[in-house]
Write a protein that holds these residues in place. Structure first.
Motif, PDB file in Angstrom:
ATOM      1  N   SER A 106       0.833  -1.210   0.000  1.00 51.43           N
ATOM      2  CA  SER A 106       0.000   0.000   0.000  1.00 51.43           C
ATOM      3  C   SER A 106       0.863   1.254   0.000  1.00 51.43           C
ATOM      4  O   SER A 106       0.554   2.247  -0.681  1.00 51.43           O
ATOM      5  CB  SER A 106      -0.915   0.012   1.228  1.00 51.43           C
ATOM      6  N   ASP A 109       2.093   1.902  -3.420  1.00 48.49           N
ATOM      7  CA  ASP A 109       1.048   2.360  -4.341  1.00 48.49           C
ATOM      8  C   ASP A 109       0.566   3.788  -4.053  1.00 48.49           C
ATOM      9  O   ASP A 109      -0.088   4.412  -4.899  1.00 48.49           O
ATOM     10  CB  ASP A 109      -0.164   1.411  -4.274  1.00 48.49           C
ATOM     11  N   THR A 110       0.832   4.304  -2.845  1.00 48.39           N
ATOM     12  CA  THR A 110       0.290   5.622  -2.467  1.00 48.39           C
ATOM     13  C   THR A 110       1.399   6.647  -2.217  1.00 48.39           C
ATOM     14  O   THR A 110       1.224   7.583  -1.429  1.00 48.39           O
ATOM     15  CB  THR A 110      -0.575   5.486  -1.199  1.00 48.39           C
ATOM     16  N   ASP A 113       0.338  10.296  -2.592  1.00 47.65           N
ATOM     17  CA  ASP A 113      -0.577  10.874  -1.598  1.00 47.65           C
ATOM     18  C   ASP A 113       0.169  10.995  -0.274  1.00 47.65           C
ATOM     19  O   ASP A 113       0.268  10.038   0.497  1.00 47.65           O
ATOM     20  CB  ASP A 113      -1.811   9.982  -1.452  1.00 47.65           C
TER      21      ASP A 113
END
Length: 640
Positions: A106, A109-110, A113
């Motif tokens: 995760s 993938d982020t 952000d």
């Protein structure tokens, strides 16, 4: 204190197992729980872990304390392999690891952000800290280490856990419990089914264990190495002692002797007071009757000591009918196997008169098979052995296969020695606690320990000069083991004994032979000597009590100092008792004068007698206080 039991009572039907039993366990204790078979050790442990409920009494345990309990018969999950059964202990840790991998993905993938990435990093760090604190990186090596230490080979890791033998199952459940690392570890006979290597591993593991351990065991060497204190169940109650098993053995004797002395002193004092009361009543005067009644009231208030009870144990000795030649046993190139499995081969051994040999080796190497070859029960595949001149062997089979299950105890022994009269046979059985109608019990109804005692009766009556003993301490309680050791101390013949009991080996052996598939390796001395020869740097290795030689010398110096203090305190108690006796005789003399009417014909003389009487009484009261303090000091020294 993490555990307290107060005034526990427990009965099964009409059998009162525990009565007013109290126990306290401190954090970090490694406590041995000992007692004869049937004394209630396992029952007490089940009450602690909640499997049984006490009929009366209170159990206090630390709040939210994690307790781990190893019963004598373990239970595993159906359909799990040996490795999976232990790996499941770390299931929460493995789930943490899976969650960490998910968070890593995760986070990858982020990356764009920033807020979410920071939140994931924070979650990841918290989980990683928890993962590391739960030994997340080392749980696999921990599982492998426990399996190896308890004697499971790599090939056995894939075996189904529910298909294991009873001994293997117990070892697996022990390993599972050790990996859970509870605050309080309750172990019921964990040494059963362990060979010497596994025992040594378990001893070290428990000595390094950071939690608290309460263990039931008949292995005295194990208790010496592991335990910091010992609790004995006797007559339904518990006595606690500091130190290991050897310290407990000595302190128990001292405490018993002290209690016997206190009981006898009280009985003596009660008898003296009763004699005084009887003499007062004999005068049959109002004044003397009042004095008698006053003494009777004081006597009624005395808390009567109960006569200490000692558990019965067997008493016997081994004799020889004749002396053997110098060469007792000569083995050359002996070999034996079953099918494709070779147990041992090329085995050579030469025993001479007076040798006392312990035969050890891992389980399954063929020790009992070798003993059966020497006893003539089975034939070797290769090689030969011969007994020397006038050698008369006696064989003790740990499985008691030579006992006839259809016979009574009396017939089993008497049929083996038909020339003996019945009173001689019954007398021998009485030495082994078979009394009255016990001798008519059928063999098939006896417990393992009782069958072992029947076999020992037969062995004793045989007066053999060469004893072949296969695990003779199995099924015997600790006191009986010690009596067996004392009987062998005085034995003048030759001994070859298989044993896993390292304490027993230390007591009887002057040579240790280790059996391998390709022969024997001999070591001079007992078990501790054998260990020191395996490790030439044994100067810094712990001995049977778990201390180094340097520490041992300090302990011995302290023991000598304590012995001198005990001797001085005993002398002080003795002097005070003599002084008390002298004053009591004077008081009797004065009381006789005061009870005589002629004394009062001279008022000044009567007043002098009265003054002296009360002065002696005051002195006696002071001496009693001094004696009580001195005796209490002596008891504290004896308790260590």
């Amino acid at each position: 204190m993490i555990l307290s039991l107060q005034n526990i009572h427990k009965a099964f039907g009409g059998n009162q197992v525990l009565s007013d039993a109290s126990l306290t366990v401190q954090k970090g204790d490694r406590m041995g729980l000992v007692g004869v078979n049937g004394s209630g050790k396992s029952t007490l442990m089940k009450i602690i872990c909640g499997q049984e409920v006490a009929d009366k009494g209170v159990v206090h345990a630390k709040k939210d304390m994690k307790i781990g309990y190893l019963a004598q018969r373990g239970v595993v999950t159906e359909g799990q392999t040996v490795y999976q059964e232990l790996a499941n202990v770390f299931l929460p840790v493995r789930e943490m690891e899976m969650r960490l991998r998910e968070l890593e993905r995760s986070m990858a993938d982020t990356a764009d952000d920033e807020m979410l990435f920071i939140q994931l990093c924070s979650d990841y760090q918290r989980l990683l800290d928890a993962f590391e604190s739960e030994n997340g990186y080392g749980w696999q090596s921990a599982v492998m280490g426990v399996l190896s230490g308890l004697g499971f080979t790599y090939e056995q890791h894939s075996l189904m856990a529910d298909k294991l033998s009873g001994g293997e199952l117990t070892r697996l459940c022990l390993g599972k419990l050790l990996l859970q690392r509870p605050e309080l570890l309750l172990l019921d006979e964990p040494t059963n089914h362990l060979d010497m290597e596994a025992l040594a591993w378990l001893e070290k593991y428990l000595c390094d264990y950071t939690g608290t351990v309460l263990v039931i065991s008949h292995d005295r060497y194990f208790l010496d190495r592991v335990c910091t204190n010992v609790a004995e169940l006797l007559g339904g109650t518990i006595e606690q002692y500091s130190g290991n098993y050897s310290a407990f053995s000595q302190k128990r004797i001292q405490l018993f002797e002290s209690r016997i002395k206190a009981y006898e002193l009280q009985q003596k004092e009660i008898a003296r007071q009763e004699a005084i009361i009887a003499r007062y009543r004999m005068y049959n005067r109002e004044k003397s009757i009042r004095a008698a009644e006053s003494r009777e009231k004081r006597l009624e208030k005395i808390e009567r000591l109960k006569k200490p009870e000692q558990e019965e144990f067997i008493r016997f000795r081994f004799d020889t009918a004749r002396r053997s030649g110098d060469d007792v046993l000569v083995i050359k190139g002996l070999g034996k196997g079953f099918g494709d499995r070779v147990l041992f081969s090329s085995l050579d051994l030469h025993l001479r008169a007076g040798d006392r040999v312990a035969l050890i080796g891992p389980n399954g190497v063929g020790k009992t098979t070798l003993m059966k070859c020497l006893a003539g029960d089975i034939h070797p595949d290769s090689g030969s052995f011969r007994l020397g001149v006038n050698v008369d062997p006696g064989y003790y089979d740990q499985h008691q296969a030579r006992l006839d299950e259809r016979k009574t105890v009396l017939d089993e022994v008497w049929d083996a020695y038909p020339r003996l009269d019945q009173s001689t046979v019954r007398g021998a059985l009485g030495l082994f606690l078979f009394t009255g109608d016990d001798v008519f019990m059928p063999i098939h109804t006896l417990s393992g320990g009782e069958k072992g005692r029947v076999a020992l009766v037969k062995l004793m009556l045989g007066k053999h000069n060469f004893l072949l003993l296969d695990e003779p301490t199995n099924h015997l309680d600790m006191d009986s083991c010690e009596v067996l050791e004392e009987a062998l101390d005085g034995y003048t013949g030759t001994i070859l004994a298989i044993s896993h009991d390292r304490y027993f080996i230390n007591r009887f052996a002057n040579k240790v032979c280790v059996l391998h598939t390709d022969g024997l390796t001999e070591y001079a001395g007992n078990y501790d000597s054998y260990l020191s020869q395996l490790n030439p740097l044994g100067e810094q290795e712990p001995d049977a009590a778990g201390i180094t030689k340097t520490m041992l010398s300090k302990v011995k110096r302290r023991a000598r100092a304590t012995s001198e203090q005990i001797a001085e305190q005993r002398e002080r108690v003795r002097i005070l008792e003599d002084s008390i006796h002298t004053l009591e005789c004077k008081i009797l003399e004065y009381e006789g004068k005061l009870a005589n009417t002629d004394t009062y014909k001279d008022t000044s003389a009567a007043a002098a007698v009265t003054r002296d009487y009360y002065a002696v009484k005051a002195n006696l009261s002071e001496l009693y206080d001094q004696w009580a303090d001195a005796d209490e000091g002596l008891q504290m020294l004896l308790r260590g």
